[in-house]
Design a protein around this motif. Structure first.
Motif, PDB file in Angstrom:
ATOM      1  N   SER A 177       0.812  -1.201   0.000  1.00  0.00           N
ATOM      2  CA  SER A 177       0.000   0.000   0.000  1.00  0.00           C
ATOM      3  C   SER A 177       0.851   1.258   0.000  1.00  0.00           C
ATOM      4  O   SER A 177       0.785   2.061  -0.927  1.00  0.00           O
ATOM      5  CB  SER A 177      -0.938  -0.010   1.206  1.00  0.00           C
ATOM      6  N   ASN A 178       1.646   1.415   1.039  1.00  0.00           N
ATOM      7  CA  ASN A 178       2.461   2.615   1.176  1.00  0.00           C
ATOM      8  C   ASN A 178       3.940   2.237   1.157  1.00  0.00           C
ATOM      9  O   ASN A 178       4.400   1.494   2.020  1.00  0.00           O
ATOM     10  CB  ASN A 178       2.130   3.325   2.497  1.00  0.00           C
ATOM     11  N   ARG A 198       7.865   6.157   5.770  1.00  0.00           N
ATOM     12  CA  ARG A 198       6.705   5.537   5.111  1.00  0.00           C
ATOM     13  C   ARG A 198       5.913   6.641   4.418  1.00  0.00           C
ATOM     14  O   ARG A 198       5.550   7.649   5.043  1.00  0.00           O
ATOM     15  CB  ARG A 198       5.856   4.804   6.132  1.00  0.00           C
ATOM     16  N   LYS A 239       3.035   8.015   1.161  1.00  0.00           N
ATOM     17  CA  LYS A 239       1.987   7.709   0.200  1.00  0.00           C
ATOM     18  C   LYS A 239       2.637   7.302  -1.119  1.00  0.00           C
ATOM     19  O   LYS A 239       3.724   7.791  -1.453  1.00  0.00           O
ATOM     20  CB  LYS A 239       1.102   8.930  -0.048  1.00  0.00           C
ATOM     21  N   HIS A 266      -4.535   5.198   1.665  1.00  0.00           N
ATOM     22  CA  HIS A 266      -3.136   5.630   1.870  1.00  0.00           C
ATOM     23  C   HIS A 266      -3.008   6.796   2.843  1.00  0.00           C
ATOM     24  O   HIS A 266      -2.211   7.705   2.631  1.00  0.00           O
ATOM     25  CB  HIS A 266      -2.500   5.987   0.524  1.00  0.00           C
ATOM     26  N   VAL A 274      -1.415   7.981   5.468  1.00  0.00           N
ATOM     27  CA  VAL A 274      -0.271   7.805   6.354  1.00  0.00           C
ATOM     28  C   VAL A 274      -0.358   8.716   7.575  1.00  0.00           C
ATOM     29  O   VAL A 274       0.228   8.429   8.616  1.00  0.00           O
ATOM     30  CB  VAL A 274       1.062   8.028   5.607  1.00  0.00           C
ATOM     31  N   GLU A 286      -2.571   1.663   8.663  1.00  0.00           N
ATOM     32  CA  GLU A 286      -3.318   2.481   7.696  1.00  0.00           C
ATOM     33  C   GLU A 286      -4.818   2.276   7.783  1.00  0.00           C
ATOM     34  O   GLU A 286      -5.606   3.201   7.565  1.00  0.00           O
ATOM     35  CB  GLU A 286      -2.843   2.176   6.271  1.00  0.00           C
ATOM     36  N   SER A 303       3.349  -0.162  -5.131  1.00  0.00           N
ATOM     37  CA  SER A 303       4.636  -0.134  -4.447  1.00  0.00           C
ATOM     38  C   SER A 303       5.555  -1.239  -4.941  1.00  0.00           C
ATOM     39  O   SER A 303       6.759  -1.054  -5.068  1.00  0.00           O
ATOM     40  CB  SER A 303       4.418  -0.264  -2.932  1.00  0.00           C
TER      41      SER A 303
END
Length: 351
Positions: free
Chosen positions: A44-45, A60, A62, A72, A74, A235, A324
């Motif tokens: 995801s991130n 970490r 987006k 997303h 964060v 998240e 990612s």
């Protein structure tokens, strides 16, 4: 660094020259950024290891590109982990959160690097034996119970989500996310959504902080003992129903070990010292003073649905070119069919 912390330096590289002075100005004690390497894990991130003269850190962010609404976030991860730092739930120290106008052009946060073990295979082949495997699962169970016992008002998270009607709201949200990311019709998914809509249990008033993706590989364990040092990847956390987390984790007992999910399905759990689903749920209920969990198949079916919707989003991002881990993400399209099919088998037993 262990395989659990394997790095991928080939994609989504960050501008070290632009980032270094910013971090030195914003994070007390930060100095001498030496390298930035992207972790392979995290669909995801995107997540990075920062190696600096002052120590190791984790960034970490987006992902770049067009993102689905409400995905997303964060900043929510940062907020909940910072709030949990004073509770019994172990989390890394939160060091800095940026705005969208950051040196990398999107929001990110920086936290402490926690050195320890991440177990990617729930069968725990690297454990010293059955006693350690059982202790690891028990520690995971205890941490989940501690999370659901957090006083959200005292932690400053009373407004972290809307209490009540959690499953109804989540079904609406994830159905919308799934439809927005849909690429091909999946009959089992359509049937599952319809079943969940017609079998929605009445709201029982239970509300807690929920993690949303509570599973073994989202935790860091101590290198020398079965202790949880940190719970990661918040998240999807919100105020919700605690049974969503326990059912989501127990879904792993049913996912095939031979699949990309590497669940516990199809392996001899008793021979490995791993708890049965029934015993794991019983231990959780004992810790929280509960008599049991009714409507269990609904909570399990909902877990399959939500994970399938998440996988569809990852697959869509891969097709759009901003996942990612693009190669891995493309396999998630088939995972949607697997998850929906397993859920349909579960609800067929209800008929």
């Amino acid at each position: 660094m262990s395989d659990a912390n394997a790095l991928d330096t080939s994609a989504l590289a960050l501008d070290q020259a632009a980032l270094a002075p910013y971090l030195e100005a914003e994070i007390p004690g930060f100095s001498g950024l030496r390298s930035i390497e992207k972790f392979k894990s995290g669909q995801s991130n995107p997540t990075y290891l920062l190696v600096a003269a002052s120590g190791n850190y984790v960034l970490r962010a987006k992902p770049p590109g067009q993102l689905l609404k409400s995905a997303h976030q964060v900043d929510r991860e940062f907020r909940v982990m910072r709030a949990l730092s004073t509770t019994a739930v172990p989390v890394p120290a939160m060091l800095h959160l940026t705005s969208e106008e950051s040196p990398i052009g999107r929001m990110f946060y920086v936290m402490d690097f926690i050195d320890g073990r991440i177990f990617w295979d729930p069968a725990l082949p690297e454990a010293s034996g059955n006693d350690e495997r059982a202790a690891i699962y028990d520690a995971m169970n205890g941490t989940l119970a501690a999370l659901h016992d957090v006083d959200v008002e005292a932690a400053g998270l009373g407004d972290f989500g809307r209490p009540g009607s959690y499953f109804e709201r989540q079904l609406t949200r994830w159905t919308g996310q799934y439809r927005a990311a849909e690429t091909d019709a999946v009959a089992d998914m359509d049937r599952l959504i319809a079943w969940l809509e017609t079998h929605m249990p009445a709201d029982d008033g239970l509300v807690s902080l929920v993690h949303g993706d509570y599973r073994l590989d989202n935790m860091i364990f101590a290198s020398d003992r079965p202790q949880v040092l940190a719970v990661l990847d918040w998240e999807l956390s919100t105020l919700g129903h605690p049974f969503a987390d326990i059912a989501y984790q127990c879904m792993q007992w049913r996912l095939p070990h031979a699949s990309g999910f590497r669940g516990l399905g199809g392996i001899d759990r008793a021979a490995l010292g791993l708890p049965s689903e029934q015993d794991y749920v019983a231990a959780y209920c004992w810790r929280r003073g509960l008599d049991g969990i009714g409507n269990w198949n609904f909570f399990l079916a909902f877990s399959f649905f939500r994970l399938a919707a998440i996988c569809q989003g990852v697959y869509r991002r891969a097709l759009d070119g901003n996942a990612s881990n693009p190669e891995k993400a493309k396999t998630y399209g088939e995972a949607v069919k697997l998850l929906a099919g397993l859920a349909v088998k579960l609800i067929d037993k209800e008929a």
